[in-house]
Design a protein around this motif. Structure first.
Motif, PDB file in Angstrom:
ATOM      1  N   THR A   1     -26.093 -18.080  25.562  1.00 48.33           N
ATOM      2  CA  THR A   1     -26.514 -19.198  26.395  1.00 48.33           C
ATOM      3  C   THR A   1     -27.788 -19.800  25.812  1.00 48.33           C
ATOM      4  OG1 THR A   1     -25.651 -18.069  28.340  1.00 48.33           O
ATOM      5  CG2 THR A   1     -27.171 -19.867  28.746  1.00 48.33           C
ATOM      6  N   ALA A   2     -27.891 -21.118  25.921  1.00 47.60           N
ATOM      7  CA  ALA A   2     -29.108 -21.813  25.490  1.00 47.60           C
ATOM      8  C   ALA A   2     -29.473 -22.842  26.547  1.00 47.60           C
ATOM      9  CB  ALA A   2     -28.874 -22.502  24.152  1.00 47.60           C
ATOM     10  N   HIS A   3     -30.771 -23.050  26.709  1.00 48.52           N
ATOM     11  CA  HIS A   3     -31.242 -24.094  27.617  1.00 48.52           C
ATOM     12  C   HIS A   3     -32.460 -24.764  26.986  1.00 48.52           C
ATOM     13  CE1 HIS A   3     -32.000 -26.314  31.258  1.00 48.52           C
ATOM     14  NE2 HIS A   3     -33.262 -25.932  31.177  1.00 48.52           N
ATOM     15  N   HIS A   4     -32.381 -26.060  26.804  1.00 44.80           N
ATOM     16  CA  HIS A   4     -33.470 -26.840  26.235  1.00 44.80           C
ATOM     17  C   HIS A   4     -34.050 -27.761  27.300  1.00 44.80           C
ATOM     18  CE1 HIS A   4     -31.167 -25.611  22.719  1.00 44.80           C
ATOM     19  NE2 HIS A   4     -32.228 -25.874  21.985  1.00 44.80           N
ATOM     20  N   MET A   5     -35.363 -27.781  27.407  1.00 48.07           N
ATOM     21  CA  MET A   5     -36.052 -28.681  28.332  1.00 48.07           C
ATOM     22  C   MET A   5     -36.964 -29.580  27.493  1.00 48.07           C
ATOM     23  SD  MET A   5     -36.578 -29.746  31.380  1.00 48.07           S
ATOM     24  CE  MET A   5     -35.798 -28.505  32.368  1.00 48.07           C
ATOM     25  N   ASN A   6     -36.633 -30.860  27.437  1.00 54.23           N
ATOM     26  CA  ASN A   6     -37.400 -31.797  26.625  1.00 54.23           C
ATOM     27  C   ASN A   6     -38.670 -32.224  27.339  1.00 54.23           C
ATOM     28  OD1 ASN A   6     -35.573 -31.809  24.490  1.00 54.23           O
ATOM     29  ND2 ASN A   6     -34.319 -33.355  25.477  1.00 54.23           N
ATOM     30  N   GLY A   7     -39.700 -32.480  26.537  1.00 56.60           N
ATOM     31  CA  GLY A   7     -40.983 -32.925  27.063  1.00 56.60           C
ATOM     32  C   GLY A   7     -41.377 -34.253  26.452  1.00 56.60           C
ATOM     33  N   GLN A   8     -42.635 -34.370  26.080  1.00 57.40           N
ATOM     34  CA  GLN A   8     -43.145 -35.633  25.578  1.00 57.40           C
ATOM     35  C   GLN A   8     -42.555 -35.973  24.203  1.00 57.40           C
ATOM     36  OE1 GLN A   8     -44.866 -32.863  26.172  1.00 57.40           O
ATOM     37  NE2 GLN A   8     -46.653 -32.656  24.863  1.00 57.40           N
ATOM     38  N   HIS A   9     -42.487 -37.268  23.956  1.00 58.62           N
ATOM     39  CA  HIS A   9     -41.989 -37.797  22.691  1.00 58.62           C
ATOM     40  C   HIS A   9     -43.029 -38.767  22.138  1.00 58.62           C
ATOM     41  CE1 HIS A   9     -38.305 -36.537  24.682  1.00 58.62           C
ATOM     42  NE2 HIS A   9     -37.683 -36.617  23.528  1.00 58.62           N
TER      43      HIS A   9
ATOM     44  N   ILE B   1     -38.977 -26.992  25.266  1.00 57.70           N
ATOM     45  CA  ILE B   1     -39.019 -25.546  25.497  1.00 57.70           C
ATOM     46  C   ILE B   1     -37.581 -25.061  25.485  1.00 57.70           C
ATOM     47  CG2 ILE B   1     -39.583 -23.717  27.144  1.00 57.70           C
ATOM     48  CD1 ILE B   1     -41.925 -25.444  28.067  1.00 57.70           C
ATOM     49  N   THR B   2     -37.340 -24.027  24.709  1.00 56.63           N
ATOM     50  CA  THR B   2     -35.988 -23.514  24.540  1.00 56.63           C
ATOM     51  C   THR B   2     -35.916 -22.077  25.034  1.00 56.63           C
ATOM     52  OG1 THR B   2     -35.749 -24.874  22.560  1.00 56.63           O
ATOM     53  CG2 THR B   2     -34.161 -23.106  22.847  1.00 56.63           C
ATOM     54  N   THR B   3     -34.921 -21.785  25.840  1.00 48.77           N
ATOM     55  CA  THR B   3     -34.628 -20.423  26.268  1.00 48.77           C
ATOM     56  C   THR B   3     -33.271 -20.044  25.688  1.00 48.77           C
ATOM     57  OG1 THR B   3     -35.867 -20.706  28.312  1.00 48.77           O
ATOM     58  CG2 THR B   3     -34.291 -18.887  28.245  1.00 48.77           C
ATOM     59  N   LEU B   4     -33.234 -18.938  24.968  1.00 49.79           N
ATOM     60  CA  LEU B   4     -32.011 -18.468  24.324  1.00 49.79           C
ATOM     61  C   LEU B   4     -31.665 -17.080  24.853  1.00 49.79           C
ATOM     62  CD1 LEU B   4     -33.052 -19.524  20.731  1.00 49.79           C
ATOM     63  CD2 LEU B   4     -31.454 -20.726  22.232  1.00 49.79           C
ATOM     64  N   ILE B   5     -30.434 -16.912  25.302  1.00 49.47           N
ATOM     65  CA  ILE B   5     -29.987 -15.626  25.836  1.00 49.47           C
ATOM     66  C   ILE B   5     -28.875 -15.106  24.948  1.00 49.47           C
ATOM     67  CG2 ILE B   5     -28.977 -14.411  27.806  1.00 49.47           C
ATOM     68  CD1 ILE B   5     -30.209 -16.667  29.565  1.00 49.47           C
TER      69      ILE B   5
ATOM     70  N   ILE C   1     -29.492 -36.037  24.392  1.00 52.41           N
ATOM     71  CA  ILE C   1     -28.111 -35.739  23.993  1.00 52.41           C
ATOM     72  C   ILE C   1     -28.101 -34.593  22.987  1.00 52.41           C
ATOM     73  CG2 ILE C   1     -26.098 -36.660  22.759  1.00 52.41           C
ATOM     74  CD1 ILE C   1     -26.867 -39.416  24.026  1.00 52.41           C
ATOM     75  N   PHE C   2     -29.035 -34.608  22.034  1.00 46.86           N
ATOM     76  CA  PHE C   2     -29.163 -33.525  21.047  1.00 46.86           C
ATOM     77  C   PHE C   2     -29.304 -32.179  21.757  1.00 46.86           C
ATOM     78  CE2 PHE C   2     -31.873 -30.709  18.565  1.00 46.86           C
ATOM     79  CZ  PHE C   2     -31.243 -30.688  17.336  1.00 46.86           C
ATOM     80  N   SER C   3     -30.171 -32.120  22.778  1.00 45.10           N
ATOM     81  CA  SER C   3     -30.400 -30.871  23.510  1.00 45.10           C
ATOM     82  C   SER C   3     -29.175 -30.456  24.312  1.00 45.10           C
ATOM     83  CB  SER C   3     -31.605 -31.022  24.434  1.00 45.10           C
ATOM     84  OG  SER C   3     -32.787 -31.144  23.677  1.00 45.10           O
ATOM     85  N   ILE C   4     -28.518 -31.409  24.927  1.00 44.27           N
ATOM     86  CA  ILE C   4     -27.306 -31.088  25.701  1.00 44.27           C
ATOM     87  C   ILE C   4     -26.225 -30.533  24.782  1.00 44.27           C
ATOM     88  CG2 ILE C   4     -25.409 -32.115  27.030  1.00 44.27           C
ATOM     89  CD1 ILE C   4     -27.604 -33.992  28.265  1.00 44.27           C
TER      90      ILE C   4
END
Length: 136
Positions: free
Chosen positions: A84-92, A109-113, A30-33
């Motif tokens: 634009t931002a896109h966050h892809m969550n991995g291991q916790h 991993i975060t991609t920021l445009i 939810i934080f990433s979204i």
């Protein structure tokens, strides 16, 4: 706990801890979204008033924020730089310390445009980040 009478107390404690960890992982999603949709107020409201948010890029600490207000201000200023931002969550890695507290490390991993000074879109290389969150 419909089947509670079929399982011993140790199993139920383990099961409860697993549910808690899953809920924390959902909270990270939810934080990433919220970051991706630039809902920074809603994102900062996920934190307690006295939370600490520490972000790393590789081994380098890039931010340490204390309290909901500071988290909101810093995240809002930072995200305003990007279109634009896109966050892809991995291991916790989550450690449940008691019934109301947990610490952990989440990877994403975060991609920021954004746009450069000429209005051209910039797409920097994606950055792997590690975030530690302490509550209280």
């Amino acid at each position: 706990y419909f089947f509670k009478e079929f399982f011993d107390e140790d199993f139920m404690a383990y099961y409860s801890k697993l549910i808690d960890k899953m809920e924390i992982m959902e909270l990270a999603a939810i934080f990433s979204i919220y970051a991706d949709t630039k809902q920074i107020k809603e994102q900062s409201d996920l934190f307690t008033e006295n939370a600490t948010l520490i972000s790393y890029m590789g081994k380098n600490k890039i931010a340490e924020l204390h309290g909901r207000q500071e988290i909101y201000k810093s995240c809002n200023e930072f995200m305003s730089l990007f279109e634009t931002a896109h966050h892809m969550n991995g291991q916790h890695l989550i450690n449940i310390t008691d019934s109301t507290h947990a610490t952990g490390t989440a990877y994403n991993i975060t991609t920021l445009i954004g746009k450069d000074e000429n209005g051209n879109k910039t797409w920097p290389q994606s950055n792997a980040r590690r975030v530690r969150i302490k509550d209280g």
